[in-house]
Design an enzyme around this catalytic site. Structure first.
Site, PDB file in Angstrom:
ATOM      1  N   SER A 168       0.834  -1.198   0.000  1.00 29.07           N
ATOM      2  CA  SER A 168       0.000   0.000   0.000  1.00 29.07           C
ATOM      3  C   SER A 168       0.868   1.246   0.000  1.00 29.07           C
ATOM      4  O   SER A 168       2.000   1.245   0.510  1.00 29.07           O
ATOM      5  CB  SER A 168      -0.900   0.009   1.239  1.00 29.07           C
ATOM      6  N   TYR A 205      -1.708  -1.278  10.539  1.00 28.24           N
ATOM      7  CA  TYR A 205      -1.918  -1.590   9.126  1.00 28.24           C
ATOM      8  C   TYR A 205      -0.806  -0.969   8.280  1.00 28.24           C
ATOM      9  O   TYR A 205      -0.221  -1.639   7.411  1.00 28.24           O
ATOM     10  CB  TYR A 205      -3.278  -1.083   8.657  1.00 28.24           C
ATOM     11  N   LYS A 209       2.066  -2.936   5.996  1.00 29.61           N
ATOM     12  CA  LYS A 209       2.283  -2.661   4.577  1.00 29.61           C
ATOM     13  C   LYS A 209       3.750  -2.290   4.328  1.00 29.61           C
ATOM     14  O   LYS A 209       4.304  -2.610   3.272  1.00 29.61           O
ATOM     15  CB  LYS A 209       1.353  -1.556   4.106  1.00 29.61           C
TER      16      LYS A 209
END
Length: 345
Positions: A168, A205, A209
């Site tokens: 991401s 998160y 990533k």
């Protein structure tokens, strides 16, 4: 490369390039997390390219079965298989890899798409924080266990296999704190329940990533240039998906409004996964270890490229291999057989 939150938001108004296409006749494509969102849309794209076989690896078999039906209805493709896997369970990942090895073993494209976003600390049955295990450790374990199949297929078919790990652009907005870097084991620190306070989990998160980017780059660095395998990582940007399903209200509702305003569709985001799997035909060497964004290779964050980032990358690699070797000795066997200890940093 330095990317601000404002720049990421502005990027959501970009026009996504058309999906890359190729003739996949006879090839085997495996998509993890293929039952919904990005994984489902990427699988539909692959299905339209006439592969010999698509394996959809899903945790939720009910949704997976519905996805198989949707793919056949939308594309006419009938050679899709639904296999069960749960990246939050090391035993499930190992069982999946063993089943695949007993199968015909051909694997041309592997897309590691599954991921979760948990707003609170949750431990798996294996004793790891759920986001850390699903997004990094489980993803790394399956990637390594299937690596011999990718290499063997490429050698046998005189082609180049692809491993795509979905990361991401959120990795631009985080790094590893001084406290994390100073700890004897970074992954153990990230896994500590005591350390995983609310502020730490709120950036988990993004950190996972970043771990995806580090793992992709480290794995690529340990793959000799003569090995017919391209490892890259794809950024779908903010898309409509089920990723936010575990966020409690009213935050989920607010996030939903944000997505409604600026998010790409899952199909648009899936084009980056497809590009990672078949793109870069003009110069495939540039795809090795690359971060894919909007249909081209983009520079990763300044932290990843920094001296500290380089040290963290190799520490993460070493710690990951040690942890996963304790899960199954096959990991060490694969690393010793297929990968190099000499890294050109």
């Amino acid at each position: 490369m330095k990317v601000s939150a404002a720049r990421l938001i502005w990027g959501q108004f970009s026009t996504v390039p058309p999906v890359e296409t190729a003739d996949l006749s006879g090839k085997t494509v495996l998509v993890v997390g293929a039952n919904t969102g990005l994984g489902l849309e990427a699988t539909k794209h692959f299905a339209r390219m006439n592969p010999g076989r698509i394996i959809m690896a899903c945790r939720n078999q009910t949704k997976g079965a519905a996805a198989v039906t949707a793919i056949q209805k939308d594309t006419g493709f009938t050679k899709t298989e639904l296999w069960s896997i749960d990246l939050s369970s090391f035993a499930s990942v190992i069982e999946f890899a063993e089943k695949f090895e007993l199968d015909d073993g051909r694997l041309d494209i592997l897309v590691m798409n599954a991921g979760i976003l948990k707003p609170t600390y949750e431990a798996t049955a294996d004793g790891y924080e759920s986001g850390l295990q699903v997004n990094h450790l489980g993803t790394a374990l399956l990637s390594l266990l299937l690596l011999p199949s990718l290499v063997r297929t490429a050698n046998k078919e005189s082609t180049v296999s692809r491993l795509v790990i979905v990361s991401s652009d959120m990795h631009y907005l985080t790094d590893f704190s001084k406290e994390e870097q100073a700890s004897p084991k970074i992954l153990a620190k990230l896994n500590s329940k005591e350390y995983c306070t609310t502020p730490v989990i709120e950036r988990r998160y993004q950190v996972t990533k970043l771990l995806n980017v580090f793992f992709t780059r480290a794995l690529n660095a340990h793959v000799a240039s003569s090995v017919p395998l391209i490892v890259d990582t794809a950024n779908p940007s903010l898309c409509h998906s089920e990723l936010s399903r575990d966020i409690p209200q009213p935050r989920r509702a607010i996030f939903g409004l944000v997505k409604k305003a600026i998010a790409f569709t899952a199909e648009e985001g899936s084009r980056q996964l497809v590009y990672g799997a078949i793109g870069g035909k003009e110069d495939p060497s540039k795809m090795r270890g690359a971060f894919i964004h909007m249909g081209h290779v983009q520079e990763v964050s300044d932290f990843v490229l920094s001296a500290d980032g380089g040290k963290v990358q190799e520490r993460i690699w070493t710690e990951t291999i040690e942890l996963l070797t304790a899960v199954t000795p096959k990991v060490r066997e694969i690393v010793d057989r297929h990968l190099s200890n000499k890294v050109p940093y």
